[in-house]
Scaffold this motif. Structure first.
Motif, PDB file in Angstrom:
ATOM      1  N   HIS A  89       0.836  -1.196   0.000  1.00  9.54           N
ATOM      2  CA  HIS A  89       0.000   0.000   0.000  1.00  9.54           C
ATOM      3  C   HIS A  89       0.878   1.256   0.000  1.00  9.54           C
ATOM      4  CE1 HIS A  89      -4.084   1.673   1.440  1.00  9.54           C
ATOM      5  NE2 HIS A  89      -3.420   2.600   0.804  1.00  9.54           N
ATOM      6  N   VAL A  90       1.883   1.276   0.848  1.00  9.28           N
ATOM      7  CA  VAL A  90       2.786   2.426   0.930  1.00  9.28           C
ATOM      8  C   VAL A  90       3.529   2.618  -0.393  1.00  9.28           C
ATOM      9  CG1 VAL A  90       4.825   3.356   2.085  1.00  9.28           C
ATOM     10  CG2 VAL A  90       3.057   2.223   3.421  1.00  9.28           C
ATOM     11  N   LEU A  91       4.042   1.519  -0.954  1.00  8.45           N
ATOM     12  CA  LEU A  91       4.779   1.615  -2.219  1.00  8.45           C
ATOM     13  C   LEU A  91       3.885   2.081  -3.361  1.00  8.45           C
ATOM     14  CD1 LEU A  91       6.992  -1.578  -1.972  1.00  8.45           C
ATOM     15  CD2 LEU A  91       7.775   0.795  -1.893  1.00  8.45           C
ATOM     16  N   SER A  92       2.661   1.578  -3.422  1.00  9.28           N
ATOM     17  CA  SER A  92       1.757   2.011  -4.498  1.00  9.28           C
ATOM     18  C   SER A  92       1.414   3.490  -4.349  1.00  9.28           C
ATOM     19  CB  SER A  92       0.486   1.159  -4.528  1.00  9.28           C
ATOM     20  OG  SER A  92      -0.309   1.372  -3.388  1.00  9.28           O
ATOM     21  N   ASN A  93       1.271   3.966  -3.108  1.00  9.76           N
ATOM     22  CA  ASN A  93       1.014   5.394  -2.893  1.00  9.76           C
ATOM     23  C   ASN A  93       2.198   6.237  -3.351  1.00  9.76           C
ATOM     24  OD1 ASN A  93      -1.476   4.866  -1.833  1.00  9.76           O
ATOM     25  ND2 ASN A  93      -0.848   5.087   0.301  1.00  9.76           N
ATOM     26  N   ARG A  94       3.403   5.789  -3.047  1.00  8.83           N
ATOM     27  CA  ARG A  94       4.604   6.538  -3.451  1.00  8.83           C
ATOM     28  C   ARG A  94       4.740   6.572  -4.976  1.00  8.83           C
ATOM     29  NH1 ARG A  94       8.631   7.645   0.722  1.00  8.83           N
ATOM     30  NH2 ARG A  94       7.375   7.688   2.608  1.00  8.83           N
TER      31      ARG A  94
END
Length: 124
Positions: A89-94
């Motif tokens: 989730h964090v990587l996709s947001n970044r």
């Protein structure tokens, strides 16, 4: 697309392919390549490399990602643990912030499988 055939001596016969427009709706080999990239994790690997190359200090970047993922889990324990992973989730947001579209937490439904409302028509 034009189908060319030779009939008899030197005669050439050309015929326009009437079914060509129906054949171009889907490209199965390309769909399979996209599916292999997504399932094999190559897309995620490329995104991580892109993010790491854009950062000056990779160790701080990795620690920031881990801390943010930990916050996601602490704030909503029920949502994470099945198919959806906090780190994804964090990587996709970044990656979305960098200007490349990625689905939330890299979770995609299978676009080629029919959904629960699909009814197969049987010809009688």
């Amino acid at each position: 697309m034009v189908v060319v055939g030779v009939y008899g001596g030197e005669e050439n016969c050309t015929k326009k392919d009437d079914m060509l427009r129906y054949k171009m709706d889907r490209i199965p080999f390309l769909e399979e390549k996209v599916r292999k990239i997504q399932e094999g994790g190559k897309l995620l690997t490329m995104d991580i490399e892109r993010l790491l190359l854009s950062e000056d200090n990779r160790f701080d970047f990795v620690n920031e990602i881990a801390a943010e993922a930990k916050q996601y889990v602490e704030n909503n324990r029920d949502e994470y643990g099945g198919n959806k992973k906090a780190i994804f989730h964090v990587l996709s947001n970044r990656v979305n912030d960098a200007g490349f579209y990625r689905p939330d937490a890299y979770v995609e439904s299978e676009p080629y499988k029919p959904g629960p409302g699909y009814l197969k028509e049987i010809e009688t």
